[in-house]
Structures are given as C-alpha cells and as structure tokens.
Enzyme design. Sequence first.
Site, short mmCIF file in Angstrom:
data_model
loop_
_atom_site.label_atom_id
_atom_site.label_comp_id
_atom_site.label_asym_id
_atom_site.label_seq_id
_atom_site.Cartn_x
_atom_site.Cartn_y
_atom_site.Cartn_z
N HIS A 158 0.78 -1.18 0.05
CA HIS A 158 0.23 0.11 0.01
C HIS A 158 0.96 1.05 0.01
O HIS A 158 0.51 2.42 0.30
CB HIS A 158 -1.08 -0.17 1.35
N CYS A 190 3.70 14.80 -13.38
CA CYS A 190 4.78 14.09 -14.03
C CYS A 190 5.27 12.88 -13.33
O CYS A 190 5.91 11.93 -14.02
CB CYS A 190 6.04 15.07 -13.89
N1 APR Z 1 -1.40 -7.23 17.82
C1 APR Z 1 -1.90 -7.82 16.73
N2 APR Z 1 -3.09 -7.51 16.01
C2 APR Z 1 -3.67 -6.32 16.45
C3 APR Z 1 -3.29 -5.63 17.68
C4 APR Z 1 -2.01 -5.98 18.51
N3 APR Z 1 -1.62 -5.51 19.28
N4 APR Z 1 -4.15 -4.82 17.91
C5 APR Z 1 -5.23 -4.88 17.19
N5 APR Z 1 -4.99 -5.99 16.27
C6 APR Z 1 -5.71 -6.39 15.00
C7 APR Z 1 -7.09 -6.11 15.13
O1 APR Z 1 -7.94 -7.21 15.87
C8 APR Z 1 -7.37 -6.10 13.60
O2 APR Z 1 -7.73 -7.47 12.98
O3 APR Z 1 -5.25 -5.70 14.00
C9 APR Z 1 -6.25 -5.65 12.71
C10 APR Z 1 -6.14 -4.34 12.35
O4 APR Z 1 -7.18 -4.35 11.26
P1 APR Z 1 -7.40 -3.15 10.21
O5 APR Z 1 -7.24 -1.74 11.22
O6 APR Z 1 -8.22 -3.40 9.58
O7 APR Z 1 -5.94 -2.88 9.47
P2 APR Z 1 -5.41 -3.49 8.29
O8 APR Z 1 -5.84 -4.88 8.18
O9 APR Z 1 -4.14 -3.30 8.15
O10 APR Z 1 -6.25 -2.72 7.08
C11 APR Z 1 -5.80 -2.94 5.78
O11 APR Z 1 -7.26 -1.07 5.26
O12 APR Z 1 -7.72 1.26 5.41
C12 APR Z 1 -6.82 0.27 4.67
O13 APR Z 1 -4.88 0.85 3.66
C13 APR Z 1 -5.42 0.65 4.98
O14 APR Z 1 -3.63 -1.04 4.83
C14 APR Z 1 -4.94 -0.68 5.35
C15 APR Z 1 -6.06 -1.79 4.97
#
Ligand code: APR
Length: 231
Positions: free
Chosen positions: A103, A114
């Site tokens: 991402h 450009c």
């Molecule tokens: N350790 C491990 N996992 C964790 C922790 C922790 N301390 N705290 C929270 N989580 C988990 C949550 O339970 C959740 O499943 O991390 C996950 C975060 O999920 P999202 O917020 O949806 O993040 P992500 O999956 O990276 O999102 C994907 O969405 O908005 C877009 O571009 C953005 O790259 C991002 C994409």
Amino acid sequence: MRIRVLTGAGISAESGIPTFRGKDGLWKGFRAEDLATPQAFSKNPIKVWEWYCWRRQIIGQAEPNEAHKLLADWERSHDLWIITQNVDGLHQRAGSKNVIELHGNIWRLRCTACGKVWEDEKACSKIPPRCECGAIARPDVVWFGEALPSEAIRKSYELAGDAEIFIVVGTSGVVQPAANLPFVAKSFGARIYVVNPQPTIHTEIADLFLQTSASEGLRRIDELLQSEGPS
Ligand code: APR
C-alpha cells in the site's frame, strides 16, 4: 525455512500507531471516502494532507516494537519475506530488508502531474507540497479504488505460492487483494499461523491461531521455530 509474513496495522499497534478498524480505529473518527480516495484528494488536497501530516507525526514518534524486531531477526536464519499493508516503514526501521509494501509508504510523495516519486520527511512544512515541476504532490500510498503496484502484487502471489509457513499478523483481512494471499498460500500447501487478538477470516484456515498481541504471538512462534531447529 521459507517463511512469508503478511502484516497489517495491528503489528504497529504496540508502537502506538492506531489501527484502522475496531474500537479506537482511525476509520471511527473519519470517513475513508473523505480522505483516502483520489476523488477526496482532487476535491480537497489540503484536508487530505492534514490527515496524512497528523499520521506522519504519530508514525515519526513511533519506534519498531518487539514484533517488528523478531521478524527482522528471523531474516538472518530463514528465507523470510514480509508483505505489508502498512505504510509506516517500521519493518525497514527494525532492520528487515525483504519487505514488500503493498500500500505504499507514507514518507514518499508522488507528483500528480509528472509522476516523479521521492522521499521527503519535511513535506508537511508547507501543504500541499509541490513537485519541482510545479504540480501538487500526493502521498505515495494506495487509496481505495486504486490498483496496487503491479510488481509488488505479482511478487506477493509468487511468495505466497512457495511458502512453507505463512504467518498473518495484525490484519482484519477485509481489504483485497492482500487478504487473499493466505488462501493462496494454504492452497499451495503452506502451514498458516495467524496472530490477532480477534478472530478474522483467516482464522478459518489457520493451522495455528494465536489469539494475542503481535509481540506475544511472534514470541511464541519464535519458540516453535527454535524447537524445530535451523532450516
Ligand atoms: N497485535 C496484533 N493485532 C492487533 C493488535 C495487536 N496489538 N491490535 C489490534 N490488532 C488487530 C485487530 O484485531 C485487527 O484485526 O489488527 C487488525 C487491524 O485491522 P485494520 O485496522 O483493518 O488494519 P489492516 O488490516 O491493516 O487494514 C488494511 O485497510 O484502510 C486500509 O489501507 C489501509 O492498509 C490498510 C488496510
């Protein structure tokens, strides 16, 4: 051992960087379509940049945590690749070299005219930042509705296909195509380890589900890898 690791915002949570979804997630206070789409940027680049500058500030103060550091350590003894959805650059700051950023990266800018790409930690001193050609620059990240960098996604599928162990850490698994990679790895015979305090779509295919934080989960996998001996 051929280990591939898909990481999401949860791996950086213990570094103090908010995740996107969930109780205190970034998308609770903001509407994704107002901030993370090309349309939002054309309509109001300053508002979008203000959000990215706020996030840059948080990320700039954050340090890699134990989970990032363990992955960097494993690269010394395993054929290890990290495929990350994060834009914070913390894997590289922890010392990982084999990192695919699906991402983009929040510290990079891209010219809207450009296409020049460059890194600028001071981009927020005057927003919106501009390219030397005069046009407005945008964060070099992937927004909703945009295609992922083609080489990054091609390589990620290739790596998922030849994984022996595929670890999924800290992602809710709702954003495609990243969320599909563990399924590809599974179908090619990889063992799937999932680390997340919450069950996700990937828990269903997990050979091992560690329902805990990234640092605790990776510490447990570290013990497992050590008990299996060197690869
Ligand atoms: N350790 C491990 N996992 C964790 C922790 C922790 N301390 N705290 C929270 N989580 C988990 C949550 O339970 C959740 O499943 O991390 C996950 C975060 O999920 P999202 O917020 O949806 O993040 P992500 O999956 O990276 O999102 C994907 O969405 O908005 C877009 O571009 C953005 O790259 C991002 C994409």
